[in-house]
Write an enzyme that holds these catalytic residues in place. Structure first.
Site, mmCIF file in Angstrom:
data_model
loop_
_atom_site.group_PDB
_atom_site.id
_atom_site.type_symbol
_atom_site.label_atom_id
_atom_site.label_comp_id
_atom_site.label_asym_id
_atom_site.label_seq_id
_atom_site.Cartn_x
_atom_site.Cartn_y
_atom_site.Cartn_z
ATOM 1 N N HIS A 58 0.859 -1.182 0.000
ATOM 2 C CA HIS A 58 0.000 0.000 0.000
ATOM 3 C C HIS A 58 0.895 1.232 0.000
ATOM 4 C CE1 HIS A 58 -3.853 -2.023 1.765
ATOM 5 N NE2 HIS A 58 -3.235 -2.811 0.892
ATOM 6 N N GLU A 60 1.050 3.874 1.869
ATOM 7 C CA GLU A 60 1.605 4.269 3.170
ATOM 8 C C GLU A 60 2.759 3.357 3.577
ATOM 9 O OE1 GLU A 60 -2.876 5.204 3.392
ATOM 10 O OE2 GLU A 60 -1.598 3.670 2.488
ATOM 11 N N CYS A 88 -6.103 2.259 5.708
ATOM 12 C CA CYS A 88 -6.759 0.989 6.032
ATOM 13 C C CYS A 88 -6.186 0.496 7.367
ATOM 14 C CB CYS A 88 -6.501 -0.033 4.921
ATOM 15 S SG CYS A 88 -4.820 -0.703 4.914
ATOM 16 N N CYS A 91 -2.354 -0.221 7.200
ATOM 17 C CA CYS A 91 -1.553 0.998 7.113
ATOM 18 C C CYS A 91 -1.619 1.806 8.395
ATOM 19 C CB CYS A 91 -1.996 1.826 5.914
ATOM 20 S SG CYS A 91 -1.637 1.018 4.341
#
Length: 161
Positions: A58, A60, A88, A91
């Site tokens: 992801h 992040e 999410c 993250c």
């Protein structure tokens, strides 16, 4: 707890631009993140889940990894993270572990859900008792596994985090 750090829109625009360009280029999902320290970008990354076949890639997480490499530390204290979308659960945990100072986000988790990125099941799943989770959990060799923690607690090389 409210942050005393004021957001700088230019860094959020960078995160949004990363997310948008990532989709346009066909490299991944619509997520971008920028890590800033003392007004300078120390890392920026986009989502690369599908291009790298890595479900943890992801934006992040990619930005945290790059930032930590760049500053040669596993902690991002005094760093602010600008992310194109509310993080999410994975993250969010990574951001907390990084010990960043502030998280600024653009889209909400509701916006993400409306675009097909609904993480609500994860928020619900972590609240369930372990025996009621969708993926079965079973402890194996717990009495042997504890040795690694015992060795950790006694290690003179240990770096607490």
């Amino acid at each position: 707890m409210a942050s005393t750090v004021q957001p700088d829109p230019k860094f959020m625009r960078m995160a949004i631009d990363l997310a948008t360009e990532n989709v346009r280029s066909g490299k991944g999902g619509p997520f971008g993140a920028v890590v800033v320290r003392n007004g300078e970008v120390i890392a920026a990354a986009a989502n690369s889940v599908t291009s790298t076949n890595d479900p943890t890639a992801h934006a992040e997480v990619n930005a945290i990894r790059a930032a930590c490499r760049n500053i040669e530390s596993f902690q991002l204290d005094e760093c602010d993270v600008y992310t194109s979308c509310e993080p999410c659960p994975m993250c969010l945990a990574a951001l907390y572990w990084s010990r960043c100072r502030t998280i600024f986000y653009g889209n909400t988790k509701s916006d993400a859900a409306a675009a097909g990125f609904d993480d609500s099941f994860l928020y619900d799943e972590v609240k369930r008792p372990i025996e009621e989770r969708r993926i079965p959990f079973q402890q194996v060799l717990g009495d042997e596994a504890i040795e690694s923690f015992d060795v950790w607690k006694q290690s003179s090389e240990r770096i607490d985090y």
